[in-house]
Design a protein around this motif. Structure first.
Motif, PDB file in Angstrom:
ATOM      1  N   ASN A   8      22.089 -41.582 -49.680  1.00 47.87           N
ATOM      2  CA  ASN A   8      21.277 -42.527 -48.907  1.00 47.87           C
ATOM      3  C   ASN A   8      20.012 -41.875 -48.360  1.00 47.87           C
ATOM      4  OD1 ASN A   8      23.188 -44.501 -49.374  1.00 47.87           O
ATOM      5  ND2 ASN A   8      24.171 -44.256 -47.393  1.00 47.87           N
ATOM      6  N   LYS A   9      20.161 -40.673 -47.824  1.00 44.96           N
ATOM      7  CA  LYS A   9      19.005 -39.986 -47.253  1.00 44.96           C
ATOM      8  C   LYS A   9      18.021 -39.552 -48.338  1.00 44.96           C
ATOM      9  CE  LYS A   9      20.783 -38.540 -42.851  1.00 44.96           C
ATOM     10  NZ  LYS A   9      20.534 -37.621 -41.780  1.00 44.96           N
ATOM     11  N   SER A  10      18.522 -39.111 -49.472  1.00 46.76           N
ATOM     12  CA  SER A  10      17.614 -38.698 -50.547  1.00 46.76           C
ATOM     13  C   SER A  10      16.873 -39.908 -51.113  1.00 46.76           C
ATOM     14  CB  SER A  10      18.359 -37.938 -51.646  1.00 46.76           C
ATOM     15  OG  SER A  10      19.305 -38.748 -52.300  1.00 46.76           O
ATOM     16  N   TYR A  11      17.525 -41.064 -51.143  1.00 43.37           N
ATOM     17  CA  TYR A  11      16.868 -42.291 -51.605  1.00 43.37           C
ATOM     18  C   TYR A  11      15.764 -42.714 -50.633  1.00 43.37           C
ATOM     19  CZ  TYR A  11      16.189 -47.058 -53.236  1.00 43.37           C
ATOM     20  OH  TYR A  11      15.626 -48.223 -53.698  1.00 43.37           O
ATOM     21  N   ALA A  12      16.087 -42.697 -49.340  1.00 40.61           N
ATOM     22  CA  ALA A  12      15.085 -43.043 -48.323  1.00 40.61           C
ATOM     23  C   ALA A  12      13.916 -42.063 -48.365  1.00 40.61           C
ATOM     24  CB  ALA A  12      15.730 -43.053 -46.937  1.00 40.61           C
ATOM     25  N   PHE A  13      14.219 -40.787 -48.596  1.00 40.54           N
ATOM     26  CA  PHE A  13      13.171 -39.770 -48.702  1.00 40.54           C
ATOM     27  C   PHE A  13      12.287 -40.035 -49.918  1.00 40.54           C
ATOM     28  CE2 PHE A  13      11.629 -35.502 -49.946  1.00 40.54           C
ATOM     29  CZ  PHE A  13      10.915 -35.200 -48.799  1.00 40.54           C
ATOM     30  N   LYS A  29      -7.993 -39.381 -52.720  1.00 43.73           N
ATOM     31  CA  LYS A  29      -8.432 -39.002 -54.066  1.00 43.73           C
ATOM     32  C   LYS A  29      -7.980 -37.588 -54.440  1.00 43.73           C
ATOM     33  CE  LYS A  29     -10.656 -42.855 -54.599  1.00 43.73           C
ATOM     34  NZ  LYS A  29      -9.880 -43.981 -54.967  1.00 43.73           N
ATOM     35  N   GLU A  30      -6.786 -37.223 -53.996  1.00 47.72           N
ATOM     36  CA  GLU A  30      -6.214 -35.920 -54.324  1.00 47.72           C
ATOM     37  C   GLU A  30      -5.078 -36.174 -55.312  1.00 47.72           C
ATOM     38  OE1 GLU A  30      -4.931 -32.493 -55.068  1.00 47.72           O
ATOM     39  OE2 GLU A  30      -3.399 -33.810 -54.265  1.00 47.72           O
ATOM     40  N   PHE A  31      -5.163 -35.577 -56.488  1.00 45.73           N
ATOM     41  CA  PHE A  31      -4.214 -35.911 -57.538  1.00 45.73           C
ATOM     42  C   PHE A  31      -3.268 -34.783 -57.922  1.00 45.73           C
ATOM     43  CE2 PHE A  31      -7.917 -38.651 -58.128  1.00 45.73           C
ATOM     44  CZ  PHE A  31      -7.314 -39.878 -57.934  1.00 45.73           C
ATOM     45  N   THR A  32      -3.704 -33.543 -57.893  1.00 44.94           N
ATOM     46  CA  THR A  32      -2.866 -32.446 -58.363  1.00 44.94           C
ATOM     47  C   THR A  32      -1.668 -32.221 -57.445  1.00 44.94           C
ATOM     48  OG1 THR A  32      -4.803 -31.402 -59.335  1.00 44.94           O
ATOM     49  CG2 THR A  32      -2.849 -30.043 -59.074  1.00 44.94           C
ATOM     50  N   LEU A  33      -1.911 -31.984 -56.176  1.00 50.24           N
ATOM     51  CA  LEU A  33      -0.798 -31.760 -55.255  1.00 50.24           C
ATOM     52  C   LEU A  33       0.009 -33.024 -55.000  1.00 50.24           C
ATOM     53  CD1 LEU A  33      -2.171 -29.293 -52.563  1.00 50.24           C
ATOM     54  CD2 LEU A  33      -0.379 -28.888 -54.237  1.00 50.24           C
ATOM     55  N   SER A  34      -0.661 -34.172 -54.969  1.00 53.50           N
ATOM     56  CA  SER A  34       0.077 -35.408 -54.721  1.00 53.50           C
ATOM     57  C   SER A  34       1.029 -35.703 -55.876  1.00 53.50           C
ATOM     58  CB  SER A  34      -0.861 -36.579 -54.482  1.00 53.50           C
ATOM     59  OG  SER A  34      -1.655 -36.854 -55.617  1.00 53.50           O
ATOM     60  N   ARG A  35       0.612 -35.405 -57.097  1.00 53.68           N
ATOM     61  CA  ARG A  35       1.487 -35.615 -58.261  1.00 53.68           C
ATOM     62  C   ARG A  35       2.683 -34.664 -58.204  1.00 53.68           C
ATOM     63  NH1 ARG A  35       3.808 -38.977 -61.340  1.00 53.68           N
ATOM     64  NH2 ARG A  35       4.257 -38.233 -63.394  1.00 53.68           N
ATOM     65  N   GLN A  36       2.443 -33.416 -57.813  1.00 56.41           N
ATOM     66  CA  GLN A  36       3.534 -32.454 -57.694  1.00 56.41           C
ATOM     67  C   GLN A  36       4.508 -32.884 -56.601  1.00 56.41           C
ATOM     68  OE1 GLN A  36       4.165 -30.021 -59.799  1.00 56.41           O
ATOM     69  NE2 GLN A  36       6.068 -29.734 -58.683  1.00 56.41           N
ATOM     70  N   PHE A  38       5.049 -35.935 -55.642  1.00 57.48           N
ATOM     71  CA  PHE A  38       5.752 -37.097 -56.190  1.00 57.48           C
ATOM     72  C   PHE A  38       6.902 -36.667 -57.101  1.00 57.48           C
ATOM     73  CE2 PHE A  38       6.307 -40.253 -59.544  1.00 57.48           C
ATOM     74  CZ  PHE A  38       6.554 -41.397 -58.800  1.00 57.48           C
ATOM     75  N   LYS A  39       6.619 -35.749 -58.005  1.00 56.18           N
ATOM     76  CA  LYS A  39       7.628 -35.325 -58.979  1.00 56.18           C
ATOM     77  C   LYS A  39       8.800 -34.609 -58.311  1.00 56.18           C
ATOM     78  CE  LYS A  39       6.163 -33.457 -62.795  1.00 56.18           C
ATOM     79  NZ  LYS A  39       5.388 -32.624 -63.727  1.00 56.18           N
ATOM     80  N   SER A  40       8.499 -33.641 -57.457  1.00 60.02           N
ATOM     81  CA  SER A  40       9.587 -32.872 -56.842  1.00 60.02           C
ATOM     82  C   SER A  40      10.329 -33.701 -55.783  1.00 60.02           C
ATOM     83  CB  SER A  40       9.062 -31.570 -56.240  1.00 60.02           C
ATOM     84  OG  SER A  40       8.128 -31.805 -55.214  1.00 60.02           O
ATOM     85  N   GLY A  41       9.596 -34.516 -55.033  1.00 61.30           N
ATOM     86  CA  GLY A  41      10.223 -35.313 -53.978  1.00 61.30           C
ATOM     87  C   GLY A  41      11.160 -36.388 -54.481  1.00 61.30           C
ATOM     88  N   THR A  42      10.850 -36.971 -55.628  1.00 64.69           N
ATOM     89  CA  THR A  42      11.724 -37.997 -56.192  1.00 64.69           C
ATOM     90  C   THR A  42      12.837 -37.394 -57.045  1.00 64.69           C
ATOM     91  OG1 THR A  42      10.202 -38.344 -58.045  1.00 64.69           O
ATOM     92  CG2 THR A  42       9.969 -39.807 -56.137  1.00 64.69           C
ATOM     93  N   SER A  43      12.647 -36.164 -57.475  1.00 65.96           N
ATOM     94  CA  SER A  43      13.649 -35.487 -58.299  1.00 65.96           C
ATOM     95  C   SER A  43      14.888 -35.092 -57.502  1.00 65.96           C
ATOM     96  CB  SER A  43      13.026 -34.248 -58.935  1.00 65.96           C
ATOM     97  OG  SER A  43      13.967 -33.538 -59.687  1.00 65.96           O
ATOM     98  N   THR A  71      13.903 -29.589 -53.373  1.00 67.54           N
ATOM     99  CA  THR A  71      13.640 -29.771 -51.947  1.00 67.54           C
ATOM    100  C   THR A  71      12.702 -28.687 -51.446  1.00 67.54           C
ATOM    101  OG1 THR A  71      15.838 -30.732 -51.660  1.00 67.54           O
ATOM    102  CG2 THR A  71      14.730 -29.942 -49.676  1.00 67.54           C
ATOM    103  N   ASN A  72      12.960 -27.462 -51.846  1.00 64.21           N
ATOM    104  CA  ASN A  72      12.105 -26.339 -51.465  1.00 64.21           C
ATOM    105  C   ASN A  72      10.689 -26.513 -52.017  1.00 64.21           C
ATOM    106  OD1 ASN A  72      11.626 -23.764 -50.274  1.00 64.21           O
ATOM    107  ND2 ASN A  72      11.710 -22.899 -52.326  1.00 64.21           N
ATOM    108  N   GLU A  73      10.594 -26.947 -53.267  1.00 58.52           N
ATOM    109  CA  GLU A  73       9.281 -27.166 -53.890  1.00 58.52           C
ATOM    110  C   GLU A  73       8.528 -28.289 -53.182  1.00 58.52           C
ATOM    111  OE1 GLU A  73       7.586 -28.439 -58.255  1.00 58.52           O
ATOM    112  OE2 GLU A  73       9.471 -27.326 -58.151  1.00 58.52           O
ATOM    113  N   THR A  74       9.230 -29.312 -52.780  1.00 60.00           N
ATOM    114  CA  THR A  74       8.602 -30.420 -52.056  1.00 60.00           C
ATOM    115  C   THR A  74       8.048 -29.918 -50.727  1.00 60.00           C
ATOM    116  OG1 THR A  74      10.110 -32.000 -53.080  1.00 60.00           O
ATOM    117  CG2 THR A  74       8.967 -32.717 -51.077  1.00 60.00           C
ATOM    118  N   GLY A  75       8.816 -29.100 -50.035  1.00 63.55           N
ATOM    119  CA  GLY A  75       8.339 -28.518 -48.779  1.00 63.55           C
ATOM    120  C   GLY A  75       7.084 -27.700 -48.963  1.00 63.55           C
ATOM    121  N   TYR A  76       6.995 -26.998 -50.077  1.00 66.72           N
ATOM    122  CA  TYR A  76       5.809 -26.195 -50.390  1.00 66.72           C
ATOM    123  C   TYR A  76       4.606 -27.110 -50.661  1.00 66.72           C
ATOM    124  CZ  TYR A  76       2.658 -22.962 -52.714  1.00 66.72           C
ATOM    125  OH  TYR A  76       1.562 -22.227 -53.050  1.00 66.72           O
TER     126      TYR A  76
END
Length: 78
Positions: A8-13, A29-36, A38-43, A71-76
């Motif tokens: 539940n918490k990972s889904y809400a996150f 208009k920031e795409f590189t970090l925002s895409r990263q 997105f990918k790590s946070g939803t993974s 999770t660690n990558e998302t924090g970074y």
């Protein structure tokens, strides 16, 4: 089946990550970090869900370890 707090918490996150991604990519208009982010946070949640149907204890541990790494990558990325 028992309710999973972690699922539940990972889904809400993941929802929060998607909303954040939309704001960062469209307004800032920031795409590189925002895409990263997105990918790590939803993974995270995806790997937790995969672990739920692991074929063995080793497979479960592996998938949960990947979720922890994401999770660690998302924090970074934040």
């Amino acid at each position: 089946m028992q309710e999973s707090i972690l699922k539940n918490k990972s889904y809400a996150f993941a929802i929060l990550i998607v909303e954040t991604y939309k704001v960062i990519s469209s307004e800032k208009k920031e795409f590189t970090l925002s895409r990263q982010l997105f990918k790590s946070g939803t993974s995270i949640g995806a790997n937790i869900r995969e672990a739920e149907f692991a074929q063995s204890n080793k497979d479960y541990i592996s998938k949960m370890s990947i979720a922890l790494k994401e999770t660690n990558e998302t924090g970074y990325s934040i």
